[in-house]
Design a protein around this motif. Sequence first.
Motif, short mmCIF file in Angstrom:
data_model
loop_
_atom_site.label_atom_id
_atom_site.label_comp_id
_atom_site.label_asym_id
_atom_site.label_seq_id
_atom_site.Cartn_x
_atom_site.Cartn_y
_atom_site.Cartn_z
N CYS A 150 0.93 -1.22 0.01
CA CYS A 150 -0.03 -0.06 -0.10
C CYS A 150 0.70 1.20 -0.08
CB CYS A 150 -0.95 0.05 1.24
SG CYS A 150 -2.15 -1.39 1.47
N LEU A 151 1.99 1.10 0.37
CA LEU A 151 3.17 2.21 0.41
C LEU A 151 4.23 2.14 -0.30
CD1 LEU A 151 2.65 2.92 4.38
CD2 LEU A 151 1.67 3.98 2.65
N ILE A 152 4.98 3.00 -0.43
CA ILE A 152 6.47 3.05 -1.19
C ILE A 152 7.28 2.05 -0.24
CG2 ILE A 152 6.44 4.97 -2.23
CD1 ILE A 152 8.01 6.12 -0.39
N HIS A 198 15.62 7.14 -0.19
CA HIS A 198 16.26 7.29 -1.41
C HIS A 198 15.26 6.97 -2.57
CE1 HIS A 198 18.96 5.77 -4.91
NE2 HIS A 198 19.92 6.69 -4.11
N PRO A 199 15.58 7.38 -3.72
CA PRO A 199 14.70 7.09 -4.99
C PRO A 199 14.22 5.72 -5.19
CG PRO A 199 16.01 9.00 -5.52
CD PRO A 199 16.63 8.58 -4.09
N ASP A 200 15.20 4.82 -5.00
CA ASP A 200 15.17 3.39 -5.44
C ASP A 200 14.22 3.02 -4.46
OD1 ASP A 200 17.16 3.79 -7.04
OD2 ASP A 200 18.85 2.70 -6.12
N LEU A 201 13.86 3.37 -3.17
CA LEU A 201 12.84 2.78 -2.20
C LEU A 201 11.65 3.86 -2.29
CD1 LEU A 201 15.04 1.44 0.56
CD2 LEU A 201 14.14 0.09 -1.41
N TYR A 260 10.03 6.54 -5.46
CA TYR A 260 9.18 6.63 -6.59
C TYR A 260 10.07 6.38 -7.56
CZ TYR A 260 5.75 8.50 -3.52
OH TYR A 260 5.06 8.96 -2.47
N LYS A 261 11.39 5.91 -7.64
CA LYS A 261 12.30 5.54 -8.40
C LYS A 261 12.60 6.69 -9.67
CE LYS A 261 11.08 0.58 -7.74
NZ LYS A 261 12.06 0.60 -6.87
N ALA A 262 13.41 6.09 -10.73
CA ALA A 262 13.84 6.93 -11.82
C ALA A 262 12.65 7.87 -12.64
CB ALA A 262 14.81 6.39 -12.69
N PRO A 296 10.70 12.96 -11.13
CA PRO A 296 11.53 11.81 -11.25
C PRO A 296 12.94 11.76 -10.25
CG PRO A 296 11.96 13.30 -13.12
CD PRO A 296 10.81 13.74 -12.16
N ASN A 297 13.51 10.65 -9.97
CA ASN A 297 14.50 10.30 -9.45
C ASN A 297 14.69 11.24 -8.25
OD1 ASN A 297 16.72 8.75 -9.18
ND2 ASN A 297 18.21 10.09 -10.13
N GLU A 298 13.89 11.37 -7.25
CA GLU A 298 14.28 12.54 -6.30
C GLU A 298 13.93 11.74 -4.91
OE1 GLU A 298 13.01 16.46 -5.49
OE2 GLU A 298 12.81 16.67 -7.61
N GLU A 299 14.83 12.01 -3.81
CA GLU A 299 14.68 11.56 -2.53
C GLU A 299 13.29 12.47 -1.87
OE1 GLU A 299 18.95 10.82 -0.41
OE2 GLU A 299 18.41 13.01 -0.87
#
Length: 445
Positions: A149-151, A172-175, A177-179, A188-191
């Motif tokens: 339900c969450l990132i 971190h973006p990887d965990l 909303y990613k790139a 895109p690609n933001e903490e």
Amino acid sequence: MAKHIDSLQPGIKIDDLMHEDGITFEIGGQYQDDDDEEFAYSPTVQFSNDEMLDMLNMNDFEDEEDGDNEKETVTIYGISFEKLKTKMKAITADKKVMKYIKQKGVGEVVPHNAQVTIHYIGYFEHRDEPFDSTYISGRPKIMRVGQNCLIPGLELGILSMKKHEIAMFLIHPDLAYKALGCPPRIPPNEEVVFIVHLIDILDDGSADTYENLSIEEKQSFEYVVQSVKHMLVAAKDYFSKLNMKRAIREYKKAIDSLERVKLKDIEEETEMNSLLSQAYTNLAICYNKLDMPHNTCMACVRAPAPTVKTHYHHGKALTTLGEYEKAKTELIIAHSMQPNNESVRRAIQETNAKERQYLEIQKRLWSNCFKYQDRETKVTGFRQALRELCESIINNSGITRQVIPEGFTDKEMEIVREEAALFGLDIVTCKRYSKNQVYLQKRNF
């Protein structure tokens, strides 16, 4: 040695709060109280976006170049995420989720598959407004962890929290909303930073496992029983939060699950009857809370091993329905099972009082019937007694209907209909105990 602060007036800095040896305050008597609870908490308190941010005084993340010059309050969206990281601790090995605790929680950390109630605000760096917030609606979010339900980063953060904790997570973006993000709202690609207030935890995750059982397993008591117990825990939690509809749904789900099983011995039958009685009784209580006495009665009747609580709530519902003799029967059974129960004793007294009031009105109705005495002199008396009957229904929240005595003439019933219409009451016919009974009843009941 703990850092000492003389006054709260200038505000508290995060650096002070995060001092290695803690801090001590000197405050006047006007701030003191007798509450010794380490982490006092009121579930009725709700924070706005601004109030939540005020709790996280961010001024100490700014440089001290200006000396004694007065500076404006610094908000979360005016601070470099790099500066935030210097005050935070990693909760993942790769440091992709960082955490800072503003308010400590109590108890154990959130277990996997638990249901949590949270408030949160989400920010991107150097943005003027949050991109997501539960405080805008004023309602917390209720969700189950482990259900995507969450990132991922926020879910990992919540799993590190305790009840009543307030914490900040930098993800971190990887965990997050990613790139790709989700333009234009999610760049895109933001903490991202989330400030989370964990209001409540309910460890009822096992209830969901029932849906994953095979058809054969759903018919086996040993497979079903744990899921049912967790359903009852979830229902109780909804009830405590006054969410009766959700509680009713969970109790019904538990009942349905139990009534499908095949029992292999007397021990399983005994345990199942106990769980069924618990579920039906608590279901009846929910219906009583919603002023649905018919449903209450049906639930109580189906309890295979009725308890004091079952008979008590059955009696209360029957009193509401104007079934005084039946109500007293149920309440007397409850009294015999638990003679010192004050609630049962009061319920018997209230039922007796309502019955006496009704019988007195009924007596006056009969004494003013047209067929027994001069019609012209008795119409007024009949109407007055009937109005008192209507008023006893309208003005008493514990009564929804009263029986219309049998044997009235067509002319008398015409007056009954006239008075019922004036008071906004319905005249209904129900089959009770193998015969049709006419009632004066509250509308929309």
